[in-house]
Design a protein around this motif. Structure first.
Motif, PDB file in Angstrom:
ATOM      1  N   PHE A   4      29.802 -36.121 -94.471  1.00 18.62           N
ATOM      2  CA  PHE A   4      30.555 -36.921 -93.505  1.00 18.62           C
ATOM      3  C   PHE A   4      30.925 -36.150 -92.239  1.00 18.62           C
ATOM      4  O   PHE A   4      31.474 -36.733 -91.306  1.00 18.62           O
ATOM      5  CB  PHE A   4      31.820 -37.487 -94.169  1.00 18.62           C
ATOM      6  N   ASP A  61      37.842 -41.503 -85.081  1.00 16.53           N
ATOM      7  CA  ASP A  61      36.814 -41.399 -86.114  1.00 16.53           C
ATOM      8  C   ASP A  61      36.918 -40.021 -86.761  1.00 16.53           C
ATOM      9  O   ASP A  61      37.813 -39.229 -86.432  1.00 16.53           O
ATOM     10  CB  ASP A  61      35.411 -41.684 -85.563  1.00 16.53           C
ATOM     11  N   GLU A 119      34.857 -43.544 -96.664  1.00 16.08           N
ATOM     12  CA  GLU A 119      34.685 -44.799 -95.924  1.00 16.08           C
ATOM     13  C   GLU A 119      36.040 -45.438 -95.635  1.00 16.08           C
ATOM     14  O   GLU A 119      36.248 -46.001 -94.554  1.00 16.08           O
ATOM     15  CB  GLU A 119      33.782 -45.747 -96.709  1.00 16.08           C
ATOM     16  N   ASN A 120      36.974 -45.361 -96.574  1.00 17.37           N
ATOM     17  CA  ASN A 120      38.306 -45.904 -96.342  1.00 17.37           C
ATOM     18  C   ASN A 120      39.045 -45.116 -95.261  1.00 17.37           C
ATOM     19  O   ASN A 120      39.743 -45.703 -94.423  1.00 17.37           O
ATOM     20  CB  ASN A 120      39.107 -45.941 -97.642  1.00 17.37           C
ATOM     21  N   ASP A 148      37.906 -50.753-102.970  1.00 19.23           N
ATOM     22  CA  ASP A 148      37.125 -51.511-101.994  1.00 19.23           C
ATOM     23  C   ASP A 148      38.073 -52.432-101.234  1.00 19.23           C
ATOM     24  O   ASP A 148      38.675 -53.320-101.835  1.00 19.23           O
ATOM     25  CB  ASP A 148      36.050 -52.324-102.723  1.00 19.23           C
ATOM     26  N   ARG A 188      32.555 -41.075-101.670  1.00 21.37           N
ATOM     27  CA  ARG A 188      32.006 -41.883-100.564  1.00 21.37           C
ATOM     28  C   ARG A 188      32.965 -43.006-100.189  1.00 21.37           C
ATOM     29  O   ARG A 188      33.240 -43.239 -99.015  1.00 21.37           O
ATOM     30  CB  ARG A 188      30.641 -42.474-100.940  1.00 21.37           C
ATOM     31  N   ARG A 189      33.486 -43.708-101.178  1.00 20.27           N
ATOM     32  CA  ARG A 189      34.400 -44.829-100.914  1.00 20.27           C
ATOM     33  C   ARG A 189      35.680 -44.337-100.245  1.00 20.27           C
ATOM     34  O   ARG A 189      36.181 -44.968 -99.316  1.00 20.27           O
ATOM     35  CB  ARG A 189      34.701 -45.569-102.216  1.00 20.27           C
ATOM     36  N   GLU A 237      37.565 -43.660 -92.810  1.00 18.98           N
ATOM     37  CA  GLU A 237      36.922 -44.110 -91.569  1.00 18.98           C
ATOM     38  C   GLU A 237      37.495 -45.448 -91.095  1.00 18.98           C
ATOM     39  O   GLU A 237      37.701 -45.653 -89.891  1.00 18.98           O
ATOM     40  CB  GLU A 237      35.407 -44.228 -91.761  1.00 18.98           C
ATOM     41  N   ILE A 238      37.776 -46.360 -92.011  1.00 22.44           N
ATOM     42  CA  ILE A 238      38.362 -47.655 -91.650  1.00 22.44           C
ATOM     43  C   ILE A 238      39.724 -47.460 -90.997  1.00 22.44           C
ATOM     44  O   ILE A 238      40.023 -48.058 -89.962  1.00 22.44           O
ATOM     45  CB  ILE A 238      38.476 -48.564 -92.899  1.00 22.44           C
TER      46      ILE A 238
END
Length: 132
Positions: free
Chosen positions: A99, A71, A59-60, A38, A55-56, A62-63
């Motif tokens: 995703f 993206d 998401e990372n 995180d 998922r994490r 994506e960051i």
């Protein structure tokens, strides 16, 4: 050929080794493999199970992509690493595919490995392409 640009994304995931979040050259952006940590609490325990960790990780990614103005729609290839390949492959796929649009899945390789940094179950790196 343009000189490579080495990106470190403010607010991005804390690196677990000496690397840049992404390196860019000639419109190609290569993202370092992301872990299920995180960014807001990098020392917190990892999420439980491969679905939550996948998922994490996504998401990372994506960051990092957002940090370079891209993206997931710009991703053309992913390499995925699983420490429990036979056990987790199906659940990983179910989470991962959410995703991306079904008609725009990146090329992909997924391999089983003996271990990953920080005790993770999954790690994913990717290559993205800037629009011309």
């Amino acid at each position: 050929m343009d000189h490579p640009i080495f990106h470190m994304i403010g607010g991005g995931p804390r690196p677990v080794a000496p690397f840049s979040h992404a390196v860019e050259a000639d419109g190609w952006v290569i993202l370092t493999g992301q872990m299920p940590t995180d960014p807001a609490a990098p020392d917190a325990p990892l999420p439980e199970g491969v679905e939550a960790q996948t998922r994490r990780v996504m998401e990372n990614l994506e960051i990092v992509l957002k940090g370079v103005g891209l993206d997931l729609s710009h991703v053309v290839q992913c390499r995925c690493f699983l420490t429990e390949f036979e056990r987790d492959y199906a659940a990983f796929n179910e989470t991962y595919k959410r995703f991306f649009p079904a008609d725009r899945l990146p090329a992909r390789t997924t391999v089983g490995v003996t271990a990953l940094a920080v005790g993770a179950l999954v790690e994913i790196d990717c290559i993205a392409r800037r629009p011309e």
